[in-house]
Motif scaffolding. Sequence first.
Motif, PDB file in Angstrom:
ATOM      1  N   ASP A   1     -10.465  20.559  26.439  1.00 39.14           N
ATOM      2  CA  ASP A   1     -10.079  20.648  27.851  1.00 39.14           C
ATOM      3  C   ASP A   1     -10.951  21.139  28.704  1.00 39.14           C
ATOM      4  OD1 ASP A   1      -7.502  20.114  27.051  1.00 39.14           O
ATOM      5  OD2 ASP A   1      -6.898  22.130  26.741  1.00 39.14           O
ATOM      6  N   GLU A   2     -12.055  21.741  28.291  1.00 39.52           N
ATOM      7  CA  GLU A   2     -13.230  22.218  29.251  1.00 39.52           C
ATOM      8  C   GLU A   2     -14.400  21.270  29.218  1.00 39.52           C
ATOM      9  OE1 GLU A   2     -14.562  26.532  28.906  1.00 39.52           O
ATOM     10  OE2 GLU A   2     -12.715  26.739  27.780  1.00 39.52           O
ATOM     11  N   PRO A   3     -15.267  21.225  30.066  1.00 36.56           N
ATOM     12  CA  PRO A   3     -16.408  20.236  30.021  1.00 36.56           C
ATOM     13  C   PRO A   3     -17.176  20.558  28.901  1.00 36.56           C
ATOM     14  CG  PRO A   3     -15.834  21.042  32.302  1.00 36.56           C
ATOM     15  CD  PRO A   3     -15.021  21.835  31.451  1.00 36.56           C
ATOM     16  N   VAL A   4     -17.552  19.590  28.054  1.00 34.76           N
ATOM     17  CA  VAL A   4     -18.397  19.695  26.968  1.00 34.76           C
ATOM     18  C   VAL A   4     -19.550  18.583  26.966  1.00 34.76           C
ATOM     19  CG1 VAL A   4     -18.884  19.735  24.485  1.00 34.76           C
ATOM     20  CG2 VAL A   4     -16.932  20.841  25.480  1.00 34.76           C
ATOM     21  N   ASP A   5     -20.986  18.966  27.574  1.00 34.28           N
ATOM     22  CA  ASP A   5     -21.935  18.092  27.656  1.00 34.28           C
ATOM     23  C   ASP A   5     -23.040  18.551  26.645  1.00 34.28           C
ATOM     24  OD1 ASP A   5     -23.100  20.239  29.022  1.00 34.28           O
ATOM     25  OD2 ASP A   5     -22.810  19.279  31.055  1.00 34.28           O
TER      26      ASP A   5
ATOM     27  N   ARG B   1      -9.799  10.392  24.210  1.00 28.69           N
ATOM     28  CA  ARG B   1     -10.173  11.767  24.396  1.00 28.69           C
ATOM     29  C   ARG B   1     -10.779  12.305  23.491  1.00 28.69           C
ATOM     30  NH1 ARG B   1      -5.556  15.674  25.098  1.00 28.69           N
ATOM     31  NH2 ARG B   1      -7.262  17.130  25.839  1.00 28.69           N
TER      32      ARG B   1
ATOM     33  N   VAL C   1     -14.787  10.317  25.330  1.00 29.75           N
ATOM     34  CA  VAL C   1     -15.370  11.116  26.538  1.00 29.75           C
ATOM     35  C   VAL C   1     -15.386  12.582  25.919  1.00 29.75           C
ATOM     36  CG1 VAL C   1     -14.284   9.663  28.349  1.00 29.75           C
ATOM     37  CG2 VAL C   1     -12.843  11.350  27.164  1.00 29.75           C
ATOM     38  N   ASN C   2     -16.119  13.344  27.076  1.00 29.54           N
ATOM     39  CA  ASN C   2     -16.211  14.773  26.981  1.00 29.54           C
ATOM     40  C   ASN C   2     -16.480  15.260  25.337  1.00 29.54           C
ATOM     41  OD1 ASN C   2     -16.415  17.480  28.196  1.00 29.54           O
ATOM     42  ND2 ASN C   2     -14.170  17.636  27.678  1.00 29.54           N
ATOM     43  N   PRO C   3     -17.413  15.058  24.697  1.00 32.43           N
ATOM     44  CA  PRO C   3     -18.641  14.610  24.972  1.00 32.43           C
ATOM     45  C   PRO C   3     -18.877  13.035  24.604  1.00 32.43           C
ATOM     46  CG  PRO C   3     -19.102  15.774  23.044  1.00 32.43           C
ATOM     47  CD  PRO C   3     -17.584  15.957  23.243  1.00 32.43           C
TER      48      PRO C   3
END
Length: 401
Positions: free
Chosen positions: A131-135, A248, A252-254
């Motif tokens: 749910d949180e951004p992970v790059d 998901r 995406v993310n990452p």
Amino acid sequence: MSVAASSHIEIQGHVSAGFEALREAFVENFSHRNELGAACCVYHQGEKVVDLWGGIRNKETGEPWEEDTMVLVFSATKGLAAMAMAVAHSRGWLDYEERVCTYWPEFAQRGKEKVTVRQLLSHQAGLFAFDEPVDRSVVADFDQLAMVLARQKPAWEPGTRQAYHAISLGFYEGELLRRVDPQRRSLGQFFQDEIASPLGLDFYIRLPEAIPNSRLATLQRASLVKALLAFPIPLALASINPRSTIYRALFVNPGSALPLDDERIYARNLEVPSGGGVGTARAIAHGYSVFATGGRELQLRPGTLRALIAPADPPLRGFYDECMKGEAQFSLGFMKPSPGFPFGHPGAFGAPGAGGFLGYADPQAGIGYAYVTNRMGVKITGDPRDVALRNALSSVTPEAT
């Protein structure tokens, strides 16, 4: 040994007497199945009986695939990461039936208090996305990543459903291993120290700067349209729906492209234990061979091997995978054979990778097998090139079926 697969392709390596059918299948992959560059290796009862490579390492330059060429194997990395967890289990650091929070107290929040190590490693924890951004910066900072992992809320009650943790699983494994290892090593470092180096494996879960680009095969990825047309309709529709489980988990993310690098081919000093491993077919097959023949070289305990050989335990709603939209069986970080993806005996364990990669151990037959390629296929239930090689293996080792 060198065999001309066509007027342009040279096949290198060797096969032991009785295993010539695999060389024939490997050659046919180039002449009939559109292979670009590839390698296949098989160990039987601890002996290397097939070690083949050939084709083109880099399509743009025409450089050949060589004996030490390595390639990104995407989710086939999961099998090597699971080997690391198995070594930790053998040393008594980790109990597959224990709750994760016993080793990692911060994990016990937002509904994860009762998640067992077995459930987590078997894609049953509902933690397939973030749910949180992970790059890349988060992935590179183990402490920051650990906080994100601990705060993540499961998508459903853990243990009730299965959803392929395409990228996230390796990050959870990595932090869990850091918590139980007395030296607090990352999964990639632990794998290098305790498995790759002792066995002499050309495989990295954390690719170092020292590896030159000339050793790395460049991937030829299939078009999105071609992939979608090859998928079952439910999976194809889910793959283009940004809200879907698989979108998901994988895109995406990452996302699965995290280990790729425009300048260095593959990212260096970045650990993606679920999809960023780089190595040779020889290394993968050798690692699985050790697990298939008792694990003496790694001091594996019989109890650990029995756990890996045992049938997978399904979640409450069975083996239907909410990501893959079909049945798949997972156990302790590995994939197990199933009607939709058969390989070896029921006690076998391994991991496929997007594009056609596969590595597995079959203890009943004493087989360690690996196939890698740089022309990515689109089949999700066994690439035709890999299937041809495994059918050839079955034809010469009846005990392997």
